[in-house]
Design a protein around this motif. Structure first.
Motif, PDB file in Angstrom:
ATOM      1  N   VAL A 147     -39.254  -7.548 -42.573  1.00 18.18           N
ATOM      2  CA  VAL A 147     -39.684  -8.449 -41.497  1.00 18.18           C
ATOM      3  C   VAL A 147     -39.352  -7.802 -40.162  1.00 18.18           C
ATOM      4  O   VAL A 147     -38.235  -7.326 -39.951  1.00 18.18           O
ATOM      5  N   LEU A 148     -40.332  -7.783 -39.257  1.00 19.95           N
ATOM      6  CA  LEU A 148     -40.130  -7.325 -37.886  1.00 19.95           C
ATOM      7  C   LEU A 148     -40.524  -8.447 -36.934  1.00 19.95           C
ATOM      8  O   LEU A 148     -41.611  -9.027 -37.074  1.00 19.95           O
ATOM      9  N   THR A 149     -39.645  -8.748 -35.980  1.00 19.58           N
ATOM     10  CA  THR A 149     -39.941  -9.770 -34.981  1.00 19.58           C
ATOM     11  C   THR A 149     -39.541  -9.273 -33.603  1.00 19.58           C
ATOM     12  O   THR A 149     -38.797  -8.300 -33.467  1.00 19.58           O
ATOM     13  N   VAL A 162     -30.129  -4.901 -41.550  1.00 19.35           N
ATOM     14  CA  VAL A 162     -30.609  -5.623 -40.374  1.00 19.35           C
ATOM     15  C   VAL A 162     -30.309  -4.771 -39.155  1.00 19.35           C
ATOM     16  O   VAL A 162     -29.330  -4.011 -39.131  1.00 19.35           O
ATOM     17  N   GLY A 163     -31.138  -4.858 -38.134  1.00 16.58           N
ATOM     18  CA  GLY A 163     -30.892  -4.087 -36.927  1.00 16.58           C
ATOM     19  C   GLY A 163     -31.890  -4.414 -35.843  1.00 16.58           C
ATOM     20  O   GLY A 163     -32.819  -5.217 -36.037  1.00 16.58           O
ATOM     21  N   TYR A 164     -31.705  -3.780 -34.694  1.00 15.68           N
ATOM     22  CA  TYR A 164     -32.609  -4.001 -33.573  1.00 15.68           C
ATOM     23  C   TYR A 164     -32.592  -2.776 -32.674  1.00 15.68           C
ATOM     24  O   TYR A 164     -31.670  -1.946 -32.718  1.00 15.68           O
ATOM     25  N   GLU A 179     -36.450  -4.911 -28.256  1.00 11.02           N
ATOM     26  CA  GLU A 179     -37.813  -5.424 -28.335  1.00 11.02           C
ATOM     27  C   GLU A 179     -38.264  -5.662 -29.781  1.00 11.02           C
ATOM     28  O   GLU A 179     -39.307  -6.268 -30.000  1.00 11.02           O
ATOM     29  N   VAL A 180     -37.472  -5.210 -30.730  1.00 11.25           N
ATOM     30  CA  VAL A 180     -37.820  -5.456 -32.128  1.00 11.25           C
ATOM     31  C   VAL A 180     -36.541  -5.655 -32.938  1.00 11.25           C
ATOM     32  O   VAL A 180     -35.540  -4.974 -32.721  1.00 11.25           O
ATOM     33  N   ALA A 181     -36.588  -6.635 -33.834  1.00 11.01           N
ATOM     34  CA  ALA A 181     -35.501  -6.882 -34.785  1.00 11.01           C
ATOM     35  C   ALA A 181     -36.061  -6.694 -36.184  1.00 11.01           C
ATOM     36  O   ALA A 181     -37.198  -7.094 -36.472  1.00 11.01           O
ATOM     37  N   VAL A 182     -35.273  -6.076 -37.056  1.00 11.98           N
ATOM     38  CA  VAL A 182     -35.745  -5.709 -38.392  1.00 11.98           C
ATOM     39  C   VAL A 182     -34.792  -6.259 -39.447  1.00 11.98           C
ATOM     40  O   VAL A 182     -33.567  -6.227 -39.280  1.00 11.98           O
ATOM     41  N   SER A 183     -35.372  -6.776 -40.522  1.00  7.43           N
ATOM     42  CA  SER A 183     -34.577  -7.096 -41.717  1.00  7.43           C
ATOM     43  C   SER A 183     -35.297  -6.529 -42.931  1.00  7.43           C
ATOM     44  O   SER A 183     -36.522  -6.618 -43.039  1.00  7.43           O
ATOM     45  N   GLU A 236     -37.203   4.914 -41.233  1.00  5.02           N
ATOM     46  CA  GLU A 236     -38.645   5.080 -41.418  1.00  5.02           C
ATOM     47  C   GLU A 236     -39.409   3.887 -40.854  1.00  5.02           C
ATOM     48  O   GLU A 236     -40.460   4.044 -40.225  1.00  5.02           O
ATOM     49  N   VAL A 237     -38.883   2.683 -41.080  1.00  5.45           N
ATOM     50  CA  VAL A 237     -39.550   1.476 -40.585  1.00  5.45           C
ATOM     51  C   VAL A 237     -39.582   1.470 -39.062  1.00  5.45           C
ATOM     52  O   VAL A 237     -40.617   1.212 -38.439  1.00  5.45           O
ATOM     53  N   LEU A 238     -38.449   1.774 -38.426  1.00  6.36           N
ATOM     54  CA  LEU A 238     -38.403   1.800 -36.967  1.00  6.36           C
ATOM     55  C   LEU A 238     -39.251   2.922 -36.397  1.00  6.36           C
ATOM     56  O   LEU A 238     -39.840   2.799 -35.319  1.00  6.36           O
ATOM     57  N   ASP A 239     -39.345   4.011 -37.121  1.00  5.67           N
ATOM     58  CA  ASP A 239     -40.194   5.118 -36.691  1.00  5.67           C
ATOM     59  C   ASP A 239     -41.657   4.676 -36.669  1.00  5.67           C
ATOM     60  O   ASP A 239     -42.418   5.043 -35.770  1.00  5.67           O
TER      61      ASP A 239
END
Length: 675
Positions: free
Chosen positions: A343-345, A631-633, A640-644, A665-668
């Protein structure tokens, strides 16, 4: 003499008879004269009026569905579109008999091909009865003929013999057409055929319209998905014209002006935003003569298509992440590990940029399960430790103006297995480590979290073999009260149906399980809740409801120029009850986890072009099985983006799943999309 007397006696009687006859004749003449005068008056004076009555027709208004509104992503890419279809429809008059419909069906079957494979014996019986009702009546006994209308029809159906239903191919098609006509509601257009209608069929129907009362060639539509299976479970579905209104909601829709065969959304976005997507119905006028036959059909209002839903989703990013998740399940997962969720928000406003769920089913096929991000929950492990540190601050166990250092070492309690941090598992000769709250997050210390929970529960001293019987039974609820401020264990408030709040394990029988809760080993949470939790940390402590609806634009083909009729705004559910300085300490611990030399994610993110803060986690999920999470941001200073990420069921041996590298990889994919 006798004869003369007889004549004299009869004469008065004869005269009376003649007088009466004259009166009758005069009366009859008068009556005829009045009748002739009346007919003359009607003919000459009121003739036009009665001619008009004989020729009088009734005009009925029908409201016909229009194409639904589009669903597009945040950049205007269509996710749900409409495809125009040629169609053959039938509008039933008020008093059209079954015999008349069967005759029309016979004629229509000459000009179009329809599928008759699903006809039942009862369908064929109804068609035969419509054409042969007199023959069937002759087969009834005198006793059966005296039955009520409903019962007599069933008796007639019972008289149909097997050979009566030996239909030709064209009769089978006519029976299929009759079935749809017979189920139609008066003055409500019903599609006889709206798929694979050829131009020849349209031409033939138009050419022979005089023998096809109520039948018309026109256009229909169907939902299509330009991005194929992308987010299909979230977009939802629409009923067919055959299904019409769902039975459980029929009264509700009928009260709002729907027809029984209207297509409506029956799940998720199509259902949630039905009022916006449905549009404004077209208005058709149907003129019917005294025999109930349709003599004219005209559209007086073309209607207006539904509004366009603009989602917060970035479909290009969604596509890349779905491909990434599918590749993982195909090449890097084990049999027990058949799911992955990402999930990215935007942590500042709750916009869902991507929600990916992929699952391998029993047949080995990888299918979409994006809804699993809000409906499936798992033990998430150490990723939730930021909330435990917040609980330590909230209950004044630690503070930003004091020494928060604690000793990390294996802990032995009476009646419960040894509890230790992950590095003790790999090196039982590890020396005790001194940690503050930031380093405890960076190195993912279980013991630090256990000691916070113990102190919240009233136990501040530890000694080897001690009992936990004095631990306050309310300790789990005290922890959960803080966790919920971050969105863990409560609904996130997302604008989708059937969201799960996860599973609250209640008050455990073994006090040791209360301590397990502190490092994510007891309650379960959804991937979306995990994202709301890290978003709350990233944005400075505001728990914002995630949402997939960005705006609604007025319906038209060029939807991008349509006026905005709804614009979603961030919905702040609560603010966490710790100070800005205390929250900043948690943020620093997340930053150190990725960037400090001793941080668990340092090697995975070394050299990454954007500063990232994050926290990984593992949770036991069975013998030799664990759930891995992250989890991270980013960027750290101005997120500007949060990831789980949640990957349940990973085999500890025989499977390499480095969630830290996967998160990079997801953040890339997010920050370097052009590359």
């Amino acid at each position: 003499m006798a004869d003369a007397n007889r004549k004299n006696r009869q004469a008065p009687h004869w005269g009376k008879f003649l007088n009466r006859l004259n009166v009758i004749l005069i009366a009859v003449f008068a009556m005829f004269a009045v009748l002739i005068l009346r007919l003359t008056y009607i003919q000459l004076v009121e003739g036009d009026m009665f001619t008009h009555l004989v020729q009088k027709t009734d005009t009925n208004v029908a409201r016909v569905g229009v194409p639904r509104g589009f669903i597009v992503d945040r950049n205007g890419e269509k996710l749900v579109d409409n495809e125009g279809l040629q169609a053959i429809s039938y509008t039933r008059g008020q008093d059209v008999s079954a015999e008349d419909m069967a005759r029309t069906a016979d004629n229509l079957a000459k000009y179009i091909d329809v599928d008759a494979d699903n006809l039942t014996d009862r369908d064929k019986q109804d068609y035969f009865a419509a054409k042969n009702i007199d023959r069937l009546t002759e087969r009834l006994s005198d006793e059966e003929k005296s039955l009520s209308d409903d019962d007599i029809y069933e008796a007639q159906i019972d008289k149909i013999e097997a050979e009566d239903l030996d239909f030709s191919d064209q009769e089978m098609e006519a029976a299929a057409i009759f079935k749809k006509m017979n189920a139609a509601y008066a003055f409500t257009p019903t599609f006889i055929k709206n798929e694979e209608v050829t131009s020849t069929e349209v031409a033939l129907v138009s050419e022979h319209s005089d023998e096809l009362p109520g039948v018309a060639a026109g256009m229909d539509w169907r939902r299509v998905y330009p991005k194929d299976h992308l987010l299909r479970s979230v977009l939802g579905n629409v009923t067919t014209s055959e299904e019409g209104l769902p039975a459980e909601m029929a009264d509700y829709y009928l009260a709002k002006g729907y027809a029984r065969n209207d297509r409506v959304g029956n799940s998720y976005l199509e259902l949630e935003y039905e009022d916006s997507l449905r549009g404004s119905k077209a208005i058709n006028e149907t003129e019917v003569n005294q025999n109930g036959e349709v003599v004219r059909q005209e559209q007086t209002y073309a209607g207006e298509m539904g509004d366009t839903l603009v989602l917060t989703i970035d479909s290009k990013l969604q596509e890349k992440l779905e491909k990434f998740a599918e590749e993982y399940l195909q090449n890097r997962s084990a049999p027990s590990n058949n799911q992955i969720y990402i999930v990215l928000t935007n942590p500042n406003n709750g916009e869902v940029l991507a929600m990916v769920g992929k699952q391998r089913n029993e047949d080995g096929e990888i299918v979409d399960n994006a809804l699993g991000t809000i409906s499936s929950s798992f033990v998430m492990g150490s990723a939730v430790k930021g909330a435990t540190v917040a609980a330590g601050f909230h209950y004044d166990i630690i503070g930003t103006d004091q020494d928060n250092v604690m000793t990390d070492q294996p802990m032995n309690f009476a009646g419960t297995p040894t509890k230790a941090s992950w590095w003790y598992t790999y090196n039982r000769d590890s020396e005790p480590v001194q940690l503050d709250e930031k380093m405890a997050l960076a190195r993912s210390s279980n013991v630090y979290m256990i000691k916070l929970a113990m102190a919240i529960g009233g136990i501040t001293d530890y000694y080897d073999g001690m009992s936990l019987m004095n631990l306050d039974p309310s300790t789990p609820e005290k922890l959960r009260a803080v966790y919920q401020q971050f969105g863990l264990g409560v609904p996130t408030g997302i604008d989708l149906q059937n969201e799960s709040a996860g599973i609250n394990g209640g008050i455990p029988d073994n006090p040791g399980n209360s301590l397990d809760l502190s490092f994510g080993q007891f309650d379960t949470y959804t991937p979306m809740a995990l994202n709301q939790y890290v978003s709350t940390i990233a944005n400075g402590g505001k728990r914002i409801a995630p949402h997939v609806m960005k705006e609604i634009r007025q319906g038209q083909d060029d939807y991008q120029n349509g006026s905005v009729v709804y614009d979603s705004q961030p919905k702040i559910l609560n603010t966490v009850q710790i100070s800005n300085e205390e929250l900043a300490a948690i943020q620093e611990g997340f930053y150190d986890q990725v960037n400090a030399d001793y941080g668990l994610g340092h090697s995975a993110f070394e050299g990454f072009n954007i500063p990232v803060a994050g926290k990984s986690g593992t949770a036991e999920a069975g013998e030799g099985i664990e759930n891995v999470t992250w989890v991270g941001y980013a960027p750290y200073e101005n997120p500007e983006v949060a990831v789980s990420i949640a990957i349940p069921g990973v085999e500890i041996s025989g499977q390499s799943t480095n969630v830290q590298e996967m998160s990079r990889e997801v953040l890339d994919m997010y920050f370097n999309q052009e590359d």
